[in-house]
Design a protein around this motif. Structure first.
Motif, short mmCIF file in Angstrom:
data_model
loop_
_atom_site.label_atom_id
_atom_site.label_comp_id
_atom_site.label_asym_id
_atom_site.label_seq_id
_atom_site.Cartn_x
_atom_site.Cartn_y
_atom_site.Cartn_z
N CYS A 12 0.87 -1.18 0.00
CA CYS A 12 0.00 0.00 0.00
C CYS A 12 0.91 1.23 0.00
CB CYS A 12 -0.92 -0.03 1.23
SG CYS A 12 -1.95 1.43 1.34
N LYS A 42 0.27 9.24 -0.09
CA LYS A 42 -0.95 8.58 0.36
C LYS A 42 -2.06 9.58 0.65
CE LYS A 42 -1.14 4.96 0.52
NZ LYS A 42 -1.37 4.10 -0.68
N HIS A 191 -8.78 -3.15 -1.75
CA HIS A 191 -9.56 -2.00 -1.29
C HIS A 191 -11.06 -2.27 -1.31
CE1 HIS A 191 -5.67 0.00 -1.87
NE2 HIS A 191 -6.08 0.76 -0.88
N GLU A 217 -2.60 -5.59 -2.73
CA GLU A 217 -1.61 -5.00 -1.81
C GLU A 217 -0.84 -6.09 -1.08
OE1 GLU A 217 -3.23 -0.55 -0.93
OE2 GLU A 217 -3.62 -2.04 0.62
N ASP A 228 -3.37 0.56 5.75
CA ASP A 228 -4.16 -0.59 5.28
C ASP A 228 -3.64 -1.95 5.74
OD1 ASP A 228 -5.82 1.23 4.11
OD2 ASP A 228 -5.18 0.86 2.05
N GLN A 231 -5.73 -5.32 5.20
CA GLN A 231 -6.03 -5.87 3.87
C GLN A 231 -4.79 -6.29 3.09
OE1 GLN A 231 -8.00 -2.32 2.54
NE2 GLN A 231 -6.38 -1.80 1.10
MN MN Z 1 -4.09 0.99 0.33
#
Ligand code: MN
Ligand code: PEP
Length: 350
Positions: A12, A42, A191, A217, A228, A231
């Motif tokens: 990410c 980001k 996502h 990711e 993140d 995930q």
């Molecule tokens: Mn991300």
């Protein structure tokens, strides 16, 4: 003919040189991975979070390109100065994130900064399910001469996200495919799911729907990730996910006949559904007249609640998912209010 999905994978956010190198080293052993994603700027919803390492991360990427000449890199850009830095450090592709696609002024500025470049582009959908914003961003890339453009489906932020971080609403990328059949579409299951356990199943669904690839990711120690964390998956977990994917054939003559019979049945059922809806709205118009005569409000919350609860219960008995039944009746109810306003001579709300 086999249809090989285009896989983009990587962290990410780039957090250190060591982290990026470890991901690159692992991913270049996976033959399916075509490109390493690295987030260096980001977009954070709240201020104060980790905002990426910017140009420093790009210099690590550039060094790793010398060490691993076969690896291709992509990063997200959100402003014209990001474009200039990304190109200067030799990224192979750039992508526009969901929040940027939502802003045509920004997309315009970013694409102007790309004029004359032959970099590859990827465009994520905007957070709202507005296919025209997505198409508009792709058109702006085309206008400045970018040729290699892919779309990325990362799901949508809805009032109710029903178990997803961003609800997939597959009909939106399907509409993009209908309107721009030449644009390859990747799916970003990370996502959409927001949790690593959902990635395998979403990836398979995407391939079953004819998506051209995935953006996933990947982090060497996902639980310690600065963004993140829930995930991201390890390179080994990505390898396991990819090895379980069933790659579908583009077409298969032996099942053509069977499919056309079944599709014929679907077409008949859809035609009946449309006629039933038309009949329902005729009744709705009569209700509007009665309400007008007795000066009643159009929207009757108690009636709507009991109707919805009843349909949810009946739907559950029939084995239909709650989210599906709710979604259908919310849509029908909204249209019903619009039709009643129209019938009573009010302004249409759409
Ligand atoms: Mn991300
Ligand atoms: C990302 O890819 O890290 C990202 C910020 O995604 P999105 O633009 O889809 O929110």
């Amino acid at each position: 003919m086999e249809n090989k999905p285009y896989i983009v994978a990587g962290p990410c956010s780039v957090e250190s040189r060591g982290q990026l190198k470890s991901v690159v080293e692992a991913l270049c052993r996976l033959p399916q991975v075509e490109m390493v994603r690295c987030g260096v700027w980001k977009p954070r919803t709240h201020p104060g979070g980790f905002e990426g390492l910017g140009e420093k991360a790009l210099t690590w990427m550039e060094e790793l390109k010398d060490e691993y000449p076969e690896v291709r890199f992509c990063c997200e850009v959100a402003r014209p100065d990001h474009v200039e830095l990304a190109l200067r450090h030799g990224v192979d592709a750039i992508w526009i994130g969901a929040r940027t696609t939502a802003n045509p002024f920004m997309v315009q500025e970013i694409t102007e900064a790309l004029r004359g470049s032959s970099v590859s582009m990827m465009v994520k959908n905007a957070p709202s399910p507005d296919v025209d914003l997505w198409i508009g961003a792709i058109e702006r890339c085309r206008k400045v001469g970018i040729i290699d453009i892919k779309a990325i489906h990362r799901g949508f932020e809805l009032f109710r996200n029903s178990g997803y971080r961003n609800t997939p609403l597959w009909e939106v990328p399907i509409e993009l495919r209908r309107r721009m059949p030449e644009i390859p579409i990747l799916c970003d299951p990370s996502h959409i799911a927001g949790r690593r356990e959902g990635i395998g199943e979403l990836s398979q669904t995407a391939l079953d729907l004819g998506f051209d690839g995935l953006m996933v990711e990947v982090h060497p120690a996902p639980d310690e990730a600065l963004t993140d964390a829930r995930q991201q998956v390890t390179p080994a977990a990505l390898e396991a996910i990819l090895s379980r994917l069933v790659i579908r054939q583009l077409d298969s003559p032996s099942s053509d006949m069977q499919l056309s019979l079944l599709r014929g049945q679907i077409d008949n059922i859809d035609c009946q559904l449309l006629h039933l809806l038309m009949e329902r709205f005729e009744v709705v118009r009569q209700i509007a007249d009665v309400k007008k005569q007795s000066n009643m409000a159009l929207f009757q919350p108690k009636r709507w609640d009991s109707l919805l609860q009843g349909h949810l219960a009946a739907g559950a008995e029939l084995g239909l998912s709650e989210a599906f039944v709710r979604g259908i009746f919310e849509k029908i109810h909204t249209e019903s209010i619009r039709v009643q306003r129209e019938q009573q001579g009010g302004e249409s709300t759409t």
